[in-house]
Scaffold this active site. Structure first.
Site, short mmCIF file in Angstrom:
data_model
loop_
_atom_site.label_atom_id
_atom_site.label_comp_id
_atom_site.label_asym_id
_atom_site.label_seq_id
_atom_site.Cartn_x
_atom_site.Cartn_y
_atom_site.Cartn_z
N GLY A 72 0.81 -1.22 0.00
CA GLY A 72 0.00 0.00 0.00
C GLY A 72 0.84 1.27 0.00
N HIS A 73 0.19 2.39 -0.27
CA HIS A 73 0.86 3.67 -0.42
C HIS A 73 1.56 4.09 0.87
CE1 HIS A 73 -2.14 6.12 1.81
NE2 HIS A 73 -2.98 5.20 1.39
N ASN A 74 2.76 4.65 0.67
CA ASN A 74 3.56 5.20 1.77
C ASN A 74 4.11 4.16 2.73
OD1 ASN A 74 1.45 7.63 1.09
ND2 ASN A 74 3.51 8.35 1.55
N SER A 82 1.07 2.95 4.72
CA SER A 82 1.93 3.52 5.75
C SER A 82 2.45 2.51 6.76
CB SER A 82 1.20 4.64 6.49
OG SER A 82 0.83 5.66 5.58
#
Lengths: 332, 332, 332
Positions: free
Chosen positions: A243-245, A263
């Site tokens: 997932g993003h970050n 994150s």
């Protein structure tokens, strides 16, 4: 077809030859599937008894195993048959798919893209504006690299893979088929009327270190802002979601169908078992081991072994399972 | 648009016609969505009461159901409405996407590839060196087949799918979109300094039997050496992971998002529920049934039904769940 | 490169400026990664103490937080820093990948396809017979759209995605890379001799509403007959499986690696956590919340929160987990 004499193999593996065979050895195979021209290996004592009935003309074996060699057959004794086997495989690697033209005429390459020396770009590939490919990058047919992405020296990207704009891929990486790098992260906010969802723009990118491998049909989403990061030497299996970050340290391993929500932070050398999921904003320290199909919703420090749904320390999860089994047995 | 009279349908399904309708029947639809030109079906008693309010002009029903036919409507009574429905669907299959040219000029086909009779190869496909396509193979646009792979007669491969080099696909198979066949297995060994991971070459391939179907975005990895094998007639749903050197018997079923880690062996007729994972080196006998989302870490013999995480015999898993529910109820 | 003064940002976000900075602000970044030209944000009190050591020249902060601004630095006080951050991201969105030609000459477009105004079609795309693209549709390179599919105004489809024949995609949707829409559903019936499986034809399609987003490498299968339906405004993450004939209401959310088996019905606003699976024929009411990695095998009514494997009401699942933890602690 590649073949070797048993002497050549024994020498290459730095092993001790016992017995002999005159076969030209065409490759390695399991004990039960091997033919007379193949070499097998015995890395565990439980397989010793199958050696007599195997058709293989030779076997790589651990030096401390007691095995009768048999007639017109040979054993190559080595410290560790598993490691020697990996070395042997290198000897039988054939050349990969051919490129008749280094840059196939059906590939579309934006004139502003910088293509390094000895790059190979297959049929139907797309290389966008201001993309930078280092030396010896290989793109198999039908790969798509969008604008301003840079790809380091010696990296190989297999067919069907898509790398979106402004991402950074390191050197000597391998992206397997149908991988998606740099798709928008999954982020929405309620609309002012509370009845819908509004997309949050994702203006960050993906940064992948050196020596990283990403399995077929896996996904690494771009950061909302800043980057989603995969550390040097990390290895990601098929159908994995990042997932993003999320930020992954050096030499992490994620087995098939596992995932990191947004994150997530992984230290170095974290190992995530198949099908396991790590929730949003979780941090796992160096060397954490996550059991297969676990669901991790809390942080864990360096070296912890965690297991279960929700994941707890592995020894406690095993106790829970033992208690449940006992209760069933006792008919409670 | 395909349409039939109710008499034509009754005859084709070998059913008994009760009542009549003059509509030209344009296709099947659910009870609640059907319009006056559609036929519906009633395979379960609980749906009988919806028949009166359905707009459908006809229904296929189990012959032992008591249903009032209604005015200007018809029933086709058959032994088994579900099976008859599957037959009916065959009657409404329209032709698939067209090929204006059998071999599209934008496809790239290596001159050494052997293309059988009546093959169709769509725009943007890549067919590599020494690939062999049997007769009547269909590759929809943007498929990639790499060197020395062979594909059997009558097989259909949908867009976006990648089959890597030296794989063998049987006859009458269907590979759905964005499938990845033959990516390297996930195998590494520690580097000599213990600080990194070294890739183990995967020199094997994938061998897929006849009549196999592989769902969209699923992956079958090539063997380290030897082959990853999918037996004749096996059916694999979407987003399924098949690890290197796994061997699957005949007519196995793997539902969506399930997976086999490396070197798993499945007998014939094994059914794996959605989201279930089978660990490395596990062997499951013929006809084993694995419940959805189970995690199988042990071998099970022929005919076992297993369930849970970790998976145990289903009846014991159900007991565990009952015990837990009771404890919550009793406030323990 | 886009940049703003702190005054421009404060005005755009309708915030109160405290302190000042003369930097041209080039973008947002996390507290610990920001450089002197970047703006950060503080949406939770636990991050306040990191502000002093951050290199960022400015921060967007909740107006009720007490933070010392520091020298040559600025704070933009707003009601909700998270929401303001999403607005700020919009200001920094750069133009996406370029199209040198609106319709790339290497794209293959069937002459019967209807292409709306201001459409952009990238290199290597395939657009089949009688496909209809509304105005301002963007297909990035190597997208495949098969015959008779219609795609609504303003929809964007990223590279590698495949939409099979006769599907309907709404307006302002986003399909991320390597998505598969409209593959055959997974349906078979036993062969007459009971020894094999016969494919059930899937003559239905997929209907996707307006404002839907579908994540990278996700799959939506076509209906056996009738349609698989994704309601307006629903958001689907990466590697999600949607089985044939499932119907999803408005504004549902499915997180990464989750899945719906066949014929699942979701009301409006259902949220499915990462890795969760919903079994065949299950119906979930409006606003149901399914916890990550849950396995839902029963229907649940409006507003229920469910969790676990098999999923039960969340408060009961939490009790089960507490009981198990206590038993381990007590050494039972």
């Amino acid at each position: 077809m590649i073949s070797y004499t048993i002497q050549e193999i024994a020498t290459a593996l730095n092993g001790t030859l016992v017995g002999n065979t005159y076969q030209k050895i065409t490759g390695p195979e399991q004990l039960d599937f091997a033919n007379e021209q193949q070499i097998t290996f015995i890395g565990s004592k439980k397989y010793i008894k199958q050696w007599q009935s195997s058709k293989a003309c030779a076997a790589i074996v651990n030096e401390d195993f007691e095995i009768e060699v048999g007639e017109q057959k040979a054993l190559v004794k080595v410290k560790n048959a598993d490691t020697a086997m990996a070395q042997l495989l290198e000897m039988y690697v054939e050349e990969g798919p051919v490129f008749e033209n280094d840059i196939h005429p059906s590939a579309t390459i934006h004139p502003s893209a910088k293509i390094g020396n000895e790059c190979r770009i297959g049929a139907g590939c797309y290389v966008g504006k201001e993309v930078v490919l280092g030396d010896k990058v290989t793109l198999y047919p039908n790969v798509t690299i969008l604008d301003k992405t840079t790809i380091g020296k010696g990296t190989t990207i297999w067919s069907g893979t898509v790398v979106r704009e402004k991402c950074v891929i390191g050197m000597y990486c391998i992206l397997h088929p149908n991988v998606s790098i740099g798709a928008d992260g999954f982020g929405f906010r309620p609309s002012p009327d509370g009845r819908g969802l509004i997309k949050i723009p994702h203006i960050g990118n993906v940064v992948i270190g050196n020596g990283v491998e990403i399995g077929a049909n896996s996904c690494v989403d771009r950061g909302k802002f800043s980057s989603t990061v995969i550390g040097d030497g990390s290895k990601i299996d098929n159908l994995v979601q990042i997932g993003h970050n999320s930020k992954m340290g050096r030499c992490c391993i994620m087995a098939g169908s596992s995932g990191l929500a947004g994150s997530v932070t992984l230290g170095d050398g974290v190992i995530v078992g198949g099908g396991a999921c790590i929730s949003d904003h979780v941090t796992l320290g160096n060397g954490v081991l996550v059991g297969g199909q676990s669901g991790v919703i809390n942080d864990f420090g360096d070296g912890k072994k965690v297991l279960g749904y929700p994941a707890i320390e592995a020894r406690d999860a095993l106790k829970q399972w033992a208690i449940l089994r006992r209760m069933v047995k006792e008919g409670k």
